[in-house]
Design a protein around this motif. Structure first.
Motif, PDB file in Angstrom:
ATOM      1  N   LYS A  16       0.837  -1.202   0.000  1.00  0.00           N
ATOM      2  CA  LYS A  16       0.000   0.000   0.000  1.00  0.00           C
ATOM      3  C   LYS A  16       0.874   1.256   0.000  1.00  0.00           C
ATOM      4  O   LYS A  16       0.427   2.319  -0.416  1.00  0.00           O
ATOM      5  CB  LYS A  16      -0.921  -0.003   1.218  1.00  0.00           C
ATOM      6  CG  LYS A  16      -2.057  -1.020   1.076  1.00  0.00           C
ATOM      7  CD  LYS A  16      -2.934  -1.066   2.317  1.00  0.00           C
ATOM      8  CE  LYS A  16      -4.108  -2.035   2.105  1.00  0.00           C
ATOM      9  NZ  LYS A  16      -4.777  -2.374   3.369  1.00  0.00           N
ATOM     10  N   ARG A  17       2.105   1.109   0.489  1.00  0.00           N
ATOM     11  CA  ARG A  17       2.991   2.260   0.603  1.00  0.00           C
ATOM     12  C   ARG A  17       3.585   2.641  -0.748  1.00  0.00           C
ATOM     13  O   ARG A  17       3.287   3.695  -1.290  1.00  0.00           O
ATOM     14  CB  ARG A  17       4.101   1.960   1.626  1.00  0.00           C
ATOM     15  CG  ARG A  17       4.883   3.186   2.050  1.00  0.00           C
ATOM     16  CD  ARG A  17       5.704   2.923   3.314  1.00  0.00           C
ATOM     17  NE  ARG A  17       6.708   1.890   3.104  1.00  0.00           N
ATOM     18  CZ  ARG A  17       6.747   0.726   3.750  1.00  0.00           C
ATOM     19  NH1 ARG A  17       5.824   0.428   4.647  1.00  0.00           N
ATOM     20  NH2 ARG A  17       7.691  -0.156   3.513  1.00  0.00           N
ATOM     21  N   GLY A  18       4.430   1.758  -1.311  1.00  0.00           N
ATOM     22  CA  GLY A  18       5.012   2.043  -2.619  1.00  0.00           C
ATOM     23  C   GLY A  18       5.836   3.309  -2.668  1.00  0.00           C
ATOM     24  O   GLY A  18       5.716   4.103  -3.599  1.00  0.00           O
ATOM     25  N   ASP A  19       6.676   3.495  -1.689  1.00  0.00           N
ATOM     26  CA  ASP A  19       7.508   4.701  -1.642  1.00  0.00           C
ATOM     27  C   ASP A  19       8.974   4.294  -1.645  1.00  0.00           C
ATOM     28  O   ASP A  19       9.453   3.683  -0.695  1.00  0.00           O
ATOM     29  CB  ASP A  19       7.175   5.487  -0.367  1.00  0.00           C
ATOM     30  CG  ASP A  19       8.061   6.711  -0.200  1.00  0.00           C
ATOM     31  OD1 ASP A  19       8.829   7.035  -1.151  1.00  0.00           O
ATOM     32  OD2 ASP A  19       7.991   7.342   0.877  1.00  0.00           O
ATOM     33  N   ILE A  20       9.678   4.634  -2.724  1.00  0.00           N
ATOM     34  CA  ILE A  20      11.070   4.193  -2.824  1.00  0.00           C
ATOM     35  C   ILE A  20      12.052   5.358  -2.866  1.00  0.00           C
ATOM     36  O   ILE A  20      13.226   5.169  -3.227  1.00  0.00           O
ATOM     37  CB  ILE A  20      11.279   3.271  -4.046  1.00  0.00           C
ATOM     38  CG1 ILE A  20      10.911   3.990  -5.344  1.00  0.00           C
ATOM     39  CG2 ILE A  20      10.488   1.997  -3.891  1.00  0.00           C
ATOM     40  CD1 ILE A  20      11.361   3.233  -6.592  1.00  0.00           C
ATOM     41  N   ALA A  21      11.582   6.530  -2.502  1.00  0.00           N
ATOM     42  CA  ALA A  21      12.477   7.684  -2.489  1.00  0.00           C
ATOM     43  C   ALA A  21      13.655   7.414  -1.561  1.00  0.00           C
ATOM     44  O   ALA A  21      13.476   7.006  -0.418  1.00  0.00           O
ATOM     45  CB  ALA A  21      11.724   8.935  -2.044  1.00  0.00           C
ATOM     46  N   GLY A  22      14.848   7.584  -2.081  1.00  0.00           N
ATOM     47  CA  GLY A  22      16.046   7.395  -1.268  1.00  0.00           C
ATOM     48  C   GLY A  22      16.515   5.963  -1.176  1.00  0.00           C
ATOM     49  O   GLY A  22      17.553   5.678  -0.581  1.00  0.00           O
ATOM     50  N   MET A  23      15.771   5.070  -1.734  1.00  0.00           N
ATOM     51  CA  MET A  23      16.134   3.656  -1.667  1.00  0.00           C
ATOM     52  C   MET A  23      17.300   3.363  -2.613  1.00  0.00           C
ATOM     53  O   MET A  23      17.416   3.966  -3.680  1.00  0.00           O
ATOM     54  CB  MET A  23      14.929   2.819  -2.087  1.00  0.00           C
ATOM     55  CG  MET A  23      14.872   1.503  -1.421  1.00  0.00           C
ATOM     56  SD  MET A  23      13.289   0.742  -1.798  1.00  0.00           S
ATOM     57  CE  MET A  23      13.342  -0.611  -0.672  1.00  0.00           C
ATOM     58  N   ARG A  24      18.175   2.439  -2.201  1.00  0.00           N
ATOM     59  CA  ARG A  24      19.277   2.057  -3.076  1.00  0.00           C
ATOM     60  C   ARG A  24      18.908   0.748  -3.774  1.00  0.00           C
ATOM     61  O   ARG A  24      18.574  -0.256  -3.122  1.00  0.00           O
ATOM     62  CB  ARG A  24      20.549   1.881  -2.252  1.00  0.00           C
ATOM     63  CG  ARG A  24      21.104   3.207  -1.711  1.00  0.00           C
ATOM     64  CD  ARG A  24      22.092   2.949  -0.603  1.00  0.00           C
ATOM     65  NE  ARG A  24      21.470   2.132   0.446  1.00  0.00           N
ATOM     66  CZ  ARG A  24      22.153   1.463   1.365  1.00  0.00           C
ATOM     67  NH1 ARG A  24      23.458   1.493   1.385  1.00  0.00           N
ATOM     68  NH2 ARG A  24      21.517   0.756   2.282  1.00  0.00           N
ATOM     69  N   ILE A  25      18.941   0.792  -5.096  1.00  0.00           N
ATOM     70  CA  ILE A  25      18.555  -0.388  -5.884  1.00  0.00           C
ATOM     71  C   ILE A  25      19.745  -0.816  -6.744  1.00  0.00           C
ATOM     72  O   ILE A  25      20.336   0.001  -7.454  1.00  0.00           O
ATOM     73  CB  ILE A  25      17.330  -0.073  -6.772  1.00  0.00           C
ATOM     74  CG1 ILE A  25      16.115   0.236  -5.882  1.00  0.00           C
ATOM     75  CG2 ILE A  25      17.038  -1.230  -7.728  1.00  0.00           C
ATOM     76  CD1 ILE A  25      14.847   0.595  -6.631  1.00  0.00           C
ATOM     77  N   GLY A  26      20.096  -2.104  -6.652  1.00  0.00           N
ATOM     78  CA  GLY A  26      21.238  -2.618  -7.402  1.00  0.00           C
ATOM     79  C   GLY A  26      20.806  -3.392  -8.637  1.00  0.00           C
ATOM     80  O   GLY A  26      19.899  -4.231  -8.577  1.00  0.00           O
ATOM     81  N   VAL A  27      21.434  -3.088  -9.771  1.00  0.00           N
ATOM     82  CA  VAL A  27      21.208  -3.860 -10.989  1.00  0.00           C
ATOM     83  C   VAL A  27      22.309  -4.916 -11.041  1.00  0.00           C
ATOM     84  O   VAL A  27      23.494  -4.581 -11.008  1.00  0.00           O
ATOM     85  CB  VAL A  27      21.277  -2.949 -12.235  1.00  0.00           C
ATOM     86  CG1 VAL A  27      21.140  -3.788 -13.509  1.00  0.00           C
ATOM     87  CG2 VAL A  27      20.206  -1.877 -12.168  1.00  0.00           C
ATOM     88  N   VAL A  28      21.911  -6.190 -11.104  1.00  0.00           N
ATOM     89  CA  VAL A  28      22.913  -7.257 -11.083  1.00  0.00           C
ATOM     90  C   VAL A  28      23.542  -7.400 -12.464  1.00  0.00           C
ATOM     91  O   VAL A  28      22.868  -7.734 -13.440  1.00  0.00           O
ATOM     92  CB  VAL A  28      22.288  -8.604 -10.649  1.00  0.00           C
ATOM     93  CG1 VAL A  28      23.392  -9.670 -10.545  1.00  0.00           C
ATOM     94  CG2 VAL A  28      21.574  -8.462  -9.321  1.00  0.00           C
TER      95      VAL A  28
END
Lengths: 497, 98, 504
Positions: free
Chosen positions: A254-266
């Motif tokens: 329900k949140r769906g908030d990724i501001a500031g999140m670190r996401i890695g592409v493998v």
């Protein structure tokens, strides 16, 4: 087509709770849909018309009595035919178990029933969950609703196809090397493999015990999360299940908030060997994630290049032992018992008659890998590679919150295309396998159609063990952004069955 | 690693109690050989000092208390069996006792 | 069918025997090792079963805590080290009595290892202690039971088909394996028996099993090999299965020594194989060849979690161990006021526990000892079984003893009552009633018998009258005979003297 069947489970849940529709009405709409289209799709091996209506009626009665019911009470579901269901046939897509009716329910099935979820029937699958196309089902292939000449993925092709064909709003799958995520990717649906131990395996016919995991399938991230929260949790009947609280997946969805999140592409899960349209849609999704405030970094997991090899040693080894119990004595098929043959001969004839080629290949391979002279070189070495893969993930998760990759290297291929080439078939799971080896959770989410064939492409999101909620948070954010871009759910662009 | 032969397949099939017809042994051998060649890739990774990972999640000491739970009745236990006699599972003659 | 043998003494002149003993003990847990089904013996076929112990698709094992604790306690009592981390493994082989076609067992990570057990054996040089080293004690599960049908013999060979009952499948087993036992020389049979007996006593003392060999809750496989002398490498061994009494352990070792020696002296080799012990004929016969190593494809059981017993837990379990048997013997020798020799007799007769329970139940130590080392030992010996296998309870003995004290039974009658008890004819009182064994204390019939006895032998009356009172014995004997033992001998004596007007 009834409008009801196109609705998401969360919408249906609201309608049911408001008393606008009954579960009987909703269930009947889905049964009608199954009757209308399953002749072409063949998502189901067994449809439980009477049982489904009876369960729906019971939920409706409880609701009218004012009983407290869970959010998914009264919503229908398609169940992969690998979960034991008391009183309902359970074949695992094999001749070996044709006609077998278990005397007990899998723990997940018990939880579904307790939640008031209506089981429509059992869905088709590759025999004993060995395959990536559902072509290895002893009862014939399932067809992809996007293009009936194509595969719906596997092993859980029946579950994913039932969602895409609007035969069910929710489904249960199992995922040993990608059997939930790859079918989700090629059918434009959502599928999650939870953390190993997050959902009970009790009553799930085992393929590879240290890799198998039951998971939720839906058409939206929120629906999948709602189902996840019903089936997850500790079970004393499965001592490998984790005894800690279920991650807050519904809240995350329900949140769906990724501001500031670190996401890695493998780095190792992409590039060569991946279809151009798959790569294109994946790259676009990365841009969307970035636009939502996530910080994207490339991460290298060098051991992943060895994942497929390790997987095809560990899985056959465990399955060669798990499938030993199918011997024609206590349940299922018995062949060749003409009164002259010994029990050993009858067992051998039964297993030859009851197992398909792919199952036999893997049992022989596993028997070989576990043999005294080869154990260290094969099974032992594969378990060490597995440890290295887990270490790669651990290092990566020290830098990023989640990892992403394409779910599968290609879109849905044609039925029959790879059937005689086991190795080519195995490559479908190249991106999903590392997750199973490490026991971490993974999600597949549709990110558009490949321009060259107009078939769905999926993104895989991976999180650390017991951080399943991160999948739903990232998935929900991406889903929302893409929906805004597209203006309509991906399945609305499907020509229809 | 050694290639897998027709005889190997026959031996493994016996161990695994699968009656593979003579005519199919070569076919299985060639497919398995190709798979083995591919999975042999694991030997290319240096794993010295690495502990094999048999369980994906690190846990220890999980026990069930010694409290009886309901059993099936004989009818339920035997319902799925191909052959039953005298409340027991009937099996073809056994050649040798383990 | 029987193979040639040579005399045991002859065999020992030529060869040095090496023993190895594998004991399987069924634990007395309430539930099975991996599921909640009952472990109770008997029961209608396939009623103590569930999806787990039937190996139904989808089922998973759930390890019983008490099974693990019992294993650790056994290990501690056998002076073993307890693993700090260990796992179960799957032993893969197909057999109809094994529901999953693999046995959940332990392979290279046993929970207990490196222990020993000291056993005492009478030798020509007096009592001697032999140390039996324990290789390992590990956890596993039992199989179901096959019944072979059709054919002439009811045995596996020649049977038309078999029927399987899985009630026993999944019952917890602890397998206790010794290292090769060397240096026993001619006492190999006695050492083997003493080891199993001592192990049984320890297991009983721990309360982890009912250790009934006749019901299969304690099963013994006897490995034996011969070599020309202790300086030589170990010879090829045979593994004798189905050795299900203490006496058979001793006899089977003795037999295998004589059989293997005969082969070796005839220039033949010993075949590595399992052999079956036949209680009735006292021989072993050839079973499955073990010349080719089985490929069990062991691998760590992925459905079960590793066991890592903390040292605190181990110490807690150690504190629950019963008194060390040697300390206990010293204590009982003192409390019962008996000699060390008398204590040894009790131990040798394998009745110490039985005597102790009888005493605990209120019997006097002397009376309990008298019964267990006397009449019961005699009957057991006569039948070639252990005293406990006679199934006489201390409740029954106490009743008999009480009736002797009141004079309602004499020793001879008591023996007959016991015979009835062993034959399971009913309880003590109903046996006395149905067999008509009460002591005759009515003076009328006794006096009649005395008069008749004196009439048959007139000289005896004169002898007694002239003061030779020992002559009364023959009259009492005659009266006892006439009343078929049911007379109270003391009363007969009194009446005899009164009749003759003689005072004792």
């Amino acid at each position: 087509m009834s409008e009801l069947i196109r609705k998401d489970a969360s919408e249906l849940s609201a309608l049911l709770q408001a008393g606008d529709i009954s579960s009987v009405e909703l269930t009947q709409a889905h049964l009608d849909r199954i009757d209308a289209v399953d002749g072409k799709v063949h998502a189901f091996l067994h449809v439980d018309h009477q049982g489904a209506i009876a369960s729906a009626r019971a939920v409706d009665e409880r609701r009218s009595n004012g009983d407290a019911l869970g959010p998914l009470a009264g919503v229908p579901l398609a169940l992969k035919d690998i979960l034991a269901t008391k009183g309902l046939p359970t074949t695992v897509g094999s001749r070996m178990l044709e006609g077998w009716i278990p005397p007990y329910d899998a723990t997940v099935v018990t939880k579904l029933r307790e939640a008031g979820i209506v089981i429509l029937g059992k869905t088709n699958m590759d025999e004993f969950a060995m395959g990536s196309s559902t072509e290895h089902s002893a009862y014939g292939p399932t067809h992809n609703p996007w293009d009936l000449e194509r595969i719906p993925g596997g092993s859980g092709g029946g579950s994913s196809a039932s969602l895409a064909a609007f035969e069910a709003p929710l489904a249960i799958g199992t995922d040993t090397g990608g059997s939930i995520r790859q079918p989700a990717a090629v059918t434009g649906t959502v599928g999650v493999k939870p953390t190993y131990g997050g959902v009970s395996r009790y009553g799930v016919v085992a393929l590879a015990s240290s890799l198998d995991q039951v998971g939720p399938c839906g058409r939206t991230v929120l629906d999948t999360a709602l189902l996840h929260s019903v089936i997850a949790g500790h079970d004393p009947m499965d001592q490998t299940s984790i005894n800690s609280p279920v991650p807050a997946v519904v809240e995350a969805a329900k949140r769906g908030d990724i501001a500031g999140m670190r996401i890695g592409v493998v780095k190792e899960l992409g590039g060569d060997g991946y279809q151009s349209g798959v790569r294109q849609r994946f790259d676009e999704a990365v841009v969307v994630l970035q636009s939502l405030g996530a910080q994207i970094v490339e991460v290298s997991c060098p051991s992943f290049d060895f994942a497929l090899a390790a997987y095809y040693l560990i899985l056959p080894s465990e399955c060669s032992s798990n499938l030993a119990k199918f011997d024609g004595i206590r349940f299922g098929l018995r062949a060749g018992d003409d009164g002259t043959r010994s029990v050993e001969q009858v067992m051998s004839q039964t297993r030859a008659a009851g197992f398909g080629d792919e199952v036999i290949r893997r049992i022989i391979l596993g028997t070989y890998a576990l043999s005294a002279g080869y154990y260290d070189a094969y099974y032992g070495q594969a378990q060490k590679v597995r440890a290295l893969i887990a270490q790669d993930f651990a290092k990566a998760f020290a830098q990023v919150d989640v990892l992403i990759s394409p779910t599968a290297p290609t879109t849905a291929f044609k039925i029959g295309e790879k059937l005689d080439d086991p190795l080519a078939m195995y490559l479908n799971d190249i991106a999903t396998i590392p997750v199973n080896l490490a026991g971490i959770p993974g999600m597949s989410l549709p990110i558009g159609l490949a321009p060259e064939d107009n078939l769905p492409v999926g993104i895989q999101i991976m999180a650390p063990a017991m951080a399943d909620d991160r999948l739903y948070n990232v998935g929900a954010a991406l889903e929302r952004a893409l929906l805004a871009q597209w203006g309509a759910p991906i399945l609305s662009s499907m020509a229809g069955v | 690693m050694a290639a897998i032969s027709r005889d190997d397949v026959a031996h493994l099939a016996r161990l695994a109690r699968i009656d593979i017809p003579e005519s199919e042994l070569d076919h299985y051998a060639s497919q398995l050989d190709a798979i083995l060649e591919a999975v042999d890739k694991v030997s290319g990774l240096d794993t010295s000092g690495v502990e094999p990972m048999s369980h994906p999640v690190k846990m220890e000491n999980v026990f069930r208390e010694d409290i009886p739970a309901p059993s099936l009745n004989a009818q339920q236990a035997l319902a799925g069996a191909p052959a039953v006699e005298d409340s027991r599972f009937r099996v073809p003659r056994i050649l040798d006792e383990e | 069918m029987a193979e040639p043998v040579i005399a045991f003494d002859q065999a020992l002149k030529e060869f040095d025997p090496v023993l190895g003993l594998e004991v399987h003990v069924e634990l007395g847990t309430r539930t099975k090792m991996f599921c909640g089904c009952s472990t109770e013996f008997g029961g209608e076929p396939n009623t103590h079963v569930c999806p787990v112990c039937l190996g139904l698709p989808g089922s998973l094992p759930a390890l019983n805590r008490i099974g693990v604790e019992s294993a650790i306690r056994i290990g501690l009592a056998l002076n073993c080290e307890i693993a700090t981390w260990c796992r179960f493994a799957r032993k893969n082989y197909f057999y109809p009595d094994m529901p999953k076609n693999f046995q959940t067992s332990q392979y290279d990570e046993p929970i207990c290892f490196n222990g020993y057990l000291d056993v005492d054996v009478d030798t020509d040089e007096g009592r001697k202690t032999f140390r039996v080293e324990i290789e390992r004690a590990h956890m596993e599960e039992d199989t179901g039971k096959n019944t072979h049908m059709g054919g002439a013999t009811g045995r596996i060979h020649g049977a038309d088909y078999s029927l399987v009952d899985y009630n026993r499948a999944g019952i917890p087993l602890i397998e206790i394996v010794t290292k090769p036992i060397t240096g026993t020389g001619k006492y190999a049979p006695e050492v083997a028996k003493a080891y199993v007996a001592a192990l049984r006593d320890i297991l009983r003392g721990l309360g982890v099993s009912d250790v009934k060999m006749e019901q299969g809750s304690l099963r013994c496989d006897v490995n034996l090999s011969l070599r020309p002398s202790p300086e030589h490498e170990l010879g090829t061994r045979s593994e004798t299965k189905n050795v299900n009494s203490l006496r058979s352990v001793e006899r089977s070792v003795r037999y295998e020594v004589t059989r293997q020696a005969a082969r070796l002296l005839a220039g033949q080799r010993v075949v590595q194989e399992t052999r079956h012990w036949h209680e009735d004929t006292g021989v072993t016969t050839s079973g499955r060849s073990k010349e080719q190593a089985e490929d069990y494809r062991y691998f760590p059981e992925p459905d079960l979690i590793p066991i890592a017993p903390s040292r605190e837990w181990v110490e807690e379990l150690r504190s629950t161990l019963p008194e060390n048997p040697a300390v206990r013997r010293a204590r009982l020798t003192k409390t019962w006021n008996i000699s060390e020799l008398e204590m040894e007799n009790l131990i040798n007769a394998g009745v110490l526990e039985l005597v102790e329970s009888a005493v605990n139940a209120g019997m006097s130590p002397d009376a309990a000892r008298k019964w267990y080392t006397g009449e019961l030992a005699r009957v057991a010996n006569e039948r070639g079984v252990e005293v406990e296998e006679l199934g006489v309870t201390h409740v029954e003995l106490a009743r008999i003893e009480a009736l002797i004290a009141t004079g309602a039974l004499n020793d001879k009658l008591a023996r007959q009552v016991l015979e009835g008890v062993i034959a399971r004819e009913g309880d003590v009182d109903s046996i006395i009633a149905s067999r008509g064994l009460a002591v005759v204390s009515d003076d009328g019939p006794l006096l009649e018998a005395i008069v008749a006895a004196l009439a048959a032998d007139p000289e005896v009356a004169e002898k007694i009258a002239s003061g030779k009172v020992q002559a009364a014995g023959s009259v009492v004997g005659a009266v006892m005979k006439a009343t078929r033992g049911q007379a109270d001998a003391a009363r007969v004596r009194e009446l005899l003297f009164a009749h003759l007007g003689v005072s004792e």
